[in-house]
Design an enzyme around this catalytic site. Sequence first.
Site, PDB file in Angstrom:
ATOM      1  N   CYS A 111      31.516  45.037 -59.081  1.00  0.00           N
ATOM      2  CA  CYS A 111      30.170  45.136 -59.670  1.00  0.00           C
ATOM      3  C   CYS A 111      30.129  46.038 -60.898  1.00  0.00           C
ATOM      4  O   CYS A 111      29.125  46.080 -61.611  1.00  0.00           O
ATOM      5  CB  CYS A 111      29.180  45.635 -58.621  1.00  0.00           C
ATOM      6  SG  CYS A 111      29.149  44.593 -57.166  1.00  0.00           S
ATOM      7  N   HIS A 255      23.197  48.355 -62.165  1.00  0.00           N
ATOM      8  CA  HIS A 255      23.597  47.188 -61.374  1.00  0.00           C
ATOM      9  C   HIS A 255      22.542  46.952 -60.299  1.00  0.00           C
ATOM     10  O   HIS A 255      22.135  47.883 -59.597  1.00  0.00           O
ATOM     11  CB  HIS A 255      24.974  47.440 -60.754  1.00  0.00           C
ATOM     12  CG  HIS A 255      25.295  46.497 -59.645  1.00  0.00           C
ATOM     13  ND1 HIS A 255      25.129  45.130 -59.761  1.00  0.00           N
ATOM     14  CD2 HIS A 255      25.746  46.719 -58.374  1.00  0.00           C
ATOM     15  CE1 HIS A 255      25.467  44.559 -58.629  1.00  0.00           C
ATOM     16  NE2 HIS A 255      25.837  45.488 -57.762  1.00  0.00           N
ATOM     17  N   ASN A 285      21.773  40.257 -55.519  1.00  0.00           N
ATOM     18  CA  ASN A 285      22.831  41.055 -56.139  1.00  0.00           C
ATOM     19  C   ASN A 285      23.848  40.086 -56.756  1.00  0.00           C
ATOM     20  O   ASN A 285      24.536  39.376 -56.034  1.00  0.00           O
ATOM     21  CB  ASN A 285      23.456  41.921 -55.029  1.00  0.00           C
ATOM     22  CG  ASN A 285      24.637  42.747 -55.495  1.00  0.00           C
ATOM     23  OD1 ASN A 285      25.282  42.434 -56.486  1.00  0.00           O
ATOM     24  ND2 ASN A 285      24.934  43.799 -54.751  1.00  0.00           N
TER      25      ASN A 285
HETATM   26  O1  UT7 Z   1      26.991  45.404 -55.213  1.00  0.00           O
HETATM   27  C1  UT7 Z   1      27.679  46.537 -54.822  1.00  0.00           C
HETATM   28  C2  UT7 Z   1      28.060  46.484 -53.407  1.00  0.00           C
HETATM   29  N1  UT7 Z   1      27.016  46.366 -52.432  1.00  0.00           N
HETATM   30  C3  UT7 Z   1      25.954  47.184 -52.277  1.00  0.00           C
HETATM   31  O2  UT7 Z   1      25.592  47.972 -53.115  1.00  0.00           O
HETATM   32  C4  UT7 Z   1      25.220  47.100 -50.955  1.00  0.00           C
HETATM   33  C5  UT7 Z   1      24.795  48.453 -50.455  1.00  0.00           C
HETATM   34  N2  UT7 Z   1      24.254  48.389 -49.098  1.00  0.00           N
HETATM   35  C6  UT7 Z   1      23.056  47.836 -48.799  1.00  0.00           C
HETATM   36  O3  UT7 Z   1      22.345  47.335 -49.662  1.00  0.00           O
HETATM   37  C7  UT7 Z   1      22.585  47.899 -47.366  1.00  0.00           C
HETATM   38  O4  UT7 Z   1      23.490  48.683 -46.620  1.00  0.00           O
HETATM   39  C8  UT7 Z   1      22.415  46.510 -46.686  1.00  0.00           C
HETATM   40  C9  UT7 Z   1      21.212  45.801 -47.282  1.00  0.00           C
HETATM   41  C10 UT7 Z   1      23.648  45.664 -46.851  1.00  0.00           C
HETATM   42  C11 UT7 Z   1      22.130  46.679 -45.188  1.00  0.00           C
HETATM   43  O5  UT7 Z   1      20.996  47.491 -44.996  1.00  0.00           O
HETATM   44  P1  UT7 Z   1      21.042  48.728 -44.002  1.00  0.00           P
HETATM   45  O6  UT7 Z   1      19.726  49.343 -44.059  1.00  0.00           O
HETATM   46  O7  UT7 Z   1      22.218  49.578 -44.342  1.00  0.00           O
HETATM   47  O8  UT7 Z   1      21.202  48.011 -42.611  1.00  0.00           O
HETATM   48  P2  UT7 Z   1      22.328  48.254 -41.497  1.00  0.00           P
HETATM   49  O9  UT7 Z   1      23.564  47.530 -41.843  1.00  0.00           O
HETATM   50  O10 UT7 Z   1      22.424  49.702 -41.166  1.00  0.00           O
HETATM   51  O11 UT7 Z   1      21.653  47.546 -40.250  1.00  0.00           O
HETATM   52  C12 UT7 Z   1      20.469  48.075 -39.620  1.00  0.00           C
HETATM   53  C13 UT7 Z   1      20.040  47.132 -38.501  1.00  0.00           C
HETATM   54  C14 UT7 Z   1      21.162  46.762 -37.549  1.00  0.00           C
HETATM   55  O12 UT7 Z   1      20.606  46.576 -36.265  1.00  0.00           O
HETATM   56  P3  UT7 Z   1      20.694  47.740 -35.159  1.00  0.00           P
HETATM   57  O13 UT7 Z   1      22.157  47.995 -34.961  1.00  0.00           O
HETATM   58  O14 UT7 Z   1      19.970  48.909 -35.747  1.00  0.00           O
HETATM   59  O15 UT7 Z   1      20.014  47.134 -33.979  1.00  0.00           O
HETATM   60  C15 UT7 Z   1      21.664  45.439 -38.058  1.00  0.00           C
HETATM   61  O16 UT7 Z   1      22.256  44.655 -37.058  1.00  0.00           O
HETATM   62  O17 UT7 Z   1      19.592  45.886 -39.072  1.00  0.00           O
HETATM   63  C16 UT7 Z   1      20.378  44.804 -38.542  1.00  0.00           C
HETATM   64  N3  UT7 Z   1      20.570  43.837 -39.593  1.00  0.00           N
HETATM   65  C17 UT7 Z   1      19.723  42.826 -39.840  1.00  0.00           C
HETATM   66  N4  UT7 Z   1      18.565  42.450 -39.237  1.00  0.00           N
HETATM   67  C18 UT7 Z   1      17.937  41.361 -39.758  1.00  0.00           C
HETATM   68  C19 UT7 Z   1      21.578  43.787 -40.499  1.00  0.00           C
HETATM   69  N5  UT7 Z   1      21.409  42.751 -41.330  1.00  0.00           N
HETATM   70  C20 UT7 Z   1      20.261  42.144 -40.942  1.00  0.00           C
HETATM   71  C21 UT7 Z   1      19.561  41.026 -41.428  1.00  0.00           C
HETATM   72  N6  UT7 Z   1      18.403  40.685 -40.807  1.00  0.00           N
HETATM   73  N7  UT7 Z   1      19.990  40.306 -42.473  1.00  0.00           N
END
Ligand code: UT7
Length: 329
Positions: A111, A255, A285
């Site tokens: 990225c 980005h 993204n």
């Molecule tokens: O481009 C450069 C590289 N990438 C980035 O910059 C991405 C940076 N990271 C992010 O944007 C975020 O970490 C994400 C959007 C990818 C994920 O968001 P998060 O707030 O970090 O969520 P998480 O992975 O900590 O998940 C929280 C909860 C989990 O459930 P539990 O364990 O709390 O019950 C996940 O299973 O949300 C759940 N979850 C979802 N629920 C509904 C994860 N993905 C989803 C989803 N829909 N798509």
Amino acid sequence: MIAVIRGTGSYIPPRVVENEELKNYIETSDTWIRERTGIERRHVVTDDTVASMAAKAGRAALENAGIQAESLELIIVSTTSPTQMIPCNACLVQKELGAVNASCFDLNAACSGFVTAYQTACAYIESGLYQKILVIGSEALSCITDWSDRGTCILFGDGAGAVVLAAEKGKKQESVCGADGSMGDALTLYSGYLSNPFGTPVQEEAVADGRKNAFVRMDGQAIFRFAVRKVPQIIEELLQKNNLQKEEIKYYILHQANTRIVEAVAKRTGQPIGKFPMNVQEYGNTSSASVPILLDELCRGGKVRTGDRLVIAGFGGGLTWAASVVTWR
Ligand code: UT7
């Protein structure tokens, strides 16, 4: 001589995938995606490739600059999702545009790739080697996404953005660029099924692993923490190197990974959120295409004027980061 942006262009594939449609593939909701990422929809390729999108964005940038393709001396395509490796995508763009006098290569810094390619092009122009360069970021991330992994597939989209750089007299501006390979496992994509007939069991295991992981895998929280900590630091470092105050920057063009990352960076930088334009809600993204797409939107929307100073900044897989000051001419 220094490099100035003479024109910008972009291309977004027409097929739109709303958050609701993702429910066909994974357990998710529009509300979760909007709240955690800011994304409402993304555009994905159907007939396009990385090279065809790159050529369309490149052509638009050339038209905007009023520069003929034949006068280009170099084309750099930044991509992390190349449809093919050889010929490189820059060569495919050269052929499509008829830029017969241009050297060509692709660059991959995930990225951070577009800003790294921009810095590379500036260095070529400052060295006196080239006068006119086309720099493109183009991504077909939907093709390297695991559509059963809800932690990644909600995030990515496809598209391309481009700038034409030309040599002019002026004062050189410093850039910031770096990497931390020790954190590379946080975001991976194995491109190959690379093996030879002499492989050991260890190698065979790696190949099997590669097949299994031929999609983007990401520790979202690790990348999130890295971005929120690192990006304000590099902005600070960049401005210090250029003797600039934060207030002298009209827009911080980051980005477009996630609105929460951009908001956190704005807060830590102590600058109003209005100076951090966003379009991630529409495109998701798009990795190395996000900065030039946003730049093109601002330029075409009449939001940037001669003399305006902008910061462009990329961050992501590698882990990598890159930031530059752009003075609009
Ligand atoms: O481009 C450069 C590289 N990438 C980035 O910059 C991405 C940076 N990271 C992010 O944007 C975020 O970490 C994400 C959007 C990818 C994920 O968001 P998060 O707030 O970090 O969520 P998480 O992975 O900590 O998940 C929280 C909860 C989990 O459930 P539990 O364990 O709390 O019950 C996940 O299973 O949300 C759940 N979850 C979802 N629920 C509904 C994860 N993905 C989803 C989803 N829909 N798509």
